[in-house]
Design a protein around this motif. Sequence first.
Motif, mmCIF file in Angstrom:
data_model
loop_
_atom_site.group_PDB
_atom_site.id
_atom_site.type_symbol
_atom_site.label_atom_id
_atom_site.label_comp_id
_atom_site.label_asym_id
_atom_site.label_seq_id
_atom_site.Cartn_x
_atom_site.Cartn_y
_atom_site.Cartn_z
ATOM 1 N N PRO A 176 -89.313 -24.255 78.126
ATOM 2 C CA PRO A 176 -88.442 -23.359 77.367
ATOM 3 C C PRO A 176 -87.224 -24.077 76.794
ATOM 4 C CG PRO A 176 -88.107 -23.037 79.715
ATOM 5 C CD PRO A 176 -89.247 -23.989 79.574
ATOM 6 N N LEU A 221 -80.600 -17.984 86.023
ATOM 7 C CA LEU A 221 -81.264 -18.251 84.748
ATOM 8 C C LEU A 221 -80.300 -18.068 83.589
ATOM 9 C CD1 LEU A 221 -84.802 -16.568 84.916
ATOM 10 C CD2 LEU A 221 -84.296 -19.012 84.714
ATOM 11 N N GLY A 245 -82.554 -15.748 78.409
ATOM 12 C CA GLY A 245 -83.825 -16.155 77.825
ATOM 13 C C GLY A 245 -84.550 -17.248 78.580
ATOM 14 N N GLU A 249 -86.491 -19.355 81.809
ATOM 15 C CA GLU A 249 -87.707 -19.102 82.575
ATOM 16 C C GLU A 249 -87.597 -19.685 83.980
ATOM 17 O OE1 GLU A 249 -91.274 -20.441 80.729
ATOM 18 O OE2 GLU A 249 -90.994 -19.243 78.914
ATOM 19 N N LEU A 258 -87.383 -9.139 87.685
ATOM 20 C CA LEU A 258 -88.061 -10.143 86.872
ATOM 21 C C LEU A 258 -89.321 -9.572 86.251
ATOM 22 C CD1 LEU A 258 -87.906 -13.004 89.549
ATOM 23 C CD2 LEU A 258 -86.344 -12.737 87.606
ATOM 24 N N ALA A 263 -93.801 -13.474 82.224
ATOM 25 C CA ALA A 263 -93.937 -13.811 80.805
ATOM 26 C C ALA A 263 -95.251 -14.531 80.513
ATOM 27 C CB ALA A 263 -92.767 -14.679 80.365
ATOM 28 N N ARG A 317 -94.705 -17.823 85.009
ATOM 29 C CA ARG A 317 -93.521 -17.927 84.142
ATOM 30 C C ARG A 317 -92.772 -16.603 84.209
ATOM 31 N NH1 ARG A 317 -95.552 -17.951 79.077
ATOM 32 N NH2 ARG A 317 -93.428 -18.233 78.294
ATOM 33 N N LYS A 360 -89.188 -14.233 83.821
ATOM 34 C CA LYS A 360 -87.948 -14.026 83.070
ATOM 35 C C LYS A 360 -87.207 -12.836 83.649
ATOM 36 C CE LYS A 360 -89.226 -16.033 78.604
ATOM 37 N NZ LYS A 360 -89.173 -15.845 77.132
ATOM 38 N N ALA A 365 -84.938 -10.248 78.876
ATOM 39 C CA ALA A 365 -86.169 -10.112 78.116
ATOM 40 C C ALA A 365 -86.166 -8.913 77.205
ATOM 41 C CB ALA A 365 -87.354 -9.996 79.088
#
Length: 381
Positions: free
Chosen positions: A195, A302, A305, A307, A336, A339, A371, A373, A378
């Motif tokens: 990412p 995080l 955006g 990951e 979470l 993704a 993965r 997010k 998101a």
Amino acid sequence: MTNFPTLTWPEADGPQSARWRSEAAVPPAKRVVIADDRTTADAAYRLACEGTALLWRGDFQNARQLLQAMTRRLERKPRKQVGETPLDAFNLHRQAQSQRARTLGMLLIPLEGDYTIPLRRAPNVQQACEEVYGPAGQEPSVVSLRELLGLIGAHEWRKKGVEIPVLQERIHPYYGVFSPVRGEYVDLVARTPLPSVEKAFDIGVGTGVLSAVLAKRGVKRIVATDQDPRALACAKENLTRLGYDSQVELIAADLFPEGRAPLVVCNPPWVPARPASPIENAVYDYESRMLLGFLNGLGAHLSPGGEGWLILSDFAEHLGMRTRDWLLAAIDNAGLIVAGREDIKPRHPKAADADDPLHAARAAEVTSLWRLKAKRAATKP
């Protein structure tokens, strides 16, 4: 010696004691007899099964042969019937491993303060012992021959290293640090689209192999954590030798460092069972502590955006130790979303060994890179 466990045994001039060493945190035996080249395998095996340790005074190579003979006697015992469920099979397998370790650990070897072995035809184990026990020059001690052979084997692995094809280099594991012999999880990190190349966190760095893969892929700054000093030292040596030490900062921490990153990677132990010894912490994650700790703390670490890459085998699911619904609920409860996911089948020999008591679970196993997010990030327009 009052700061350490001691082993006591009888001698003609009265009881003697020495420091007891056990990386598996096995307590010293309460009953000890002297054994030598005249001791038969049947007698040694019987005493070991009864919980009596044998302090060896004969030829070292004969002690190795005796341990092999005891192992053969142990393997002759009929296996308990495999349980009706995969979890029964797993529990019986662990019980058998524990009994095996306990019985074979009863053959003991003396060590001098400089880690020499005062026995005929004994090998030089000083460097192997220093790598695990620390600098020589301490008081005499006693260790099980089985553990000592493990130290020797780990020393050879440390010298030889494990070939990592995606790095085109070798990683050299320390004793007690999870070795990347199962390379499929490394391949997942090597092939999943990044990412960002600006920054990454590597949670539970171990040997440093995943940090090295991220650095090779061009991630400019990596902050890697571990709470095991031995793992941090191992990672430092590997990353320095590979030339990635300027890209990777190593920090002693339980899970996350301070701050946020656009990529946070974690490969926790895959089996949610209680470790039988400290050195099993790299394999067993009791009550999914590290897995849940990573999931529940990921959102706060995080970047918008970003990951989180959770690398996890479904082996525990095939054993009935957790379900896929449990994992998905844990991800959701941590705020979470998934993704994407990359899957890979294991390549290790046990996956094809039909005689392995856990063959069904191993054959069905899939390792995944999830993965993840943060939900809020998101859903932003």
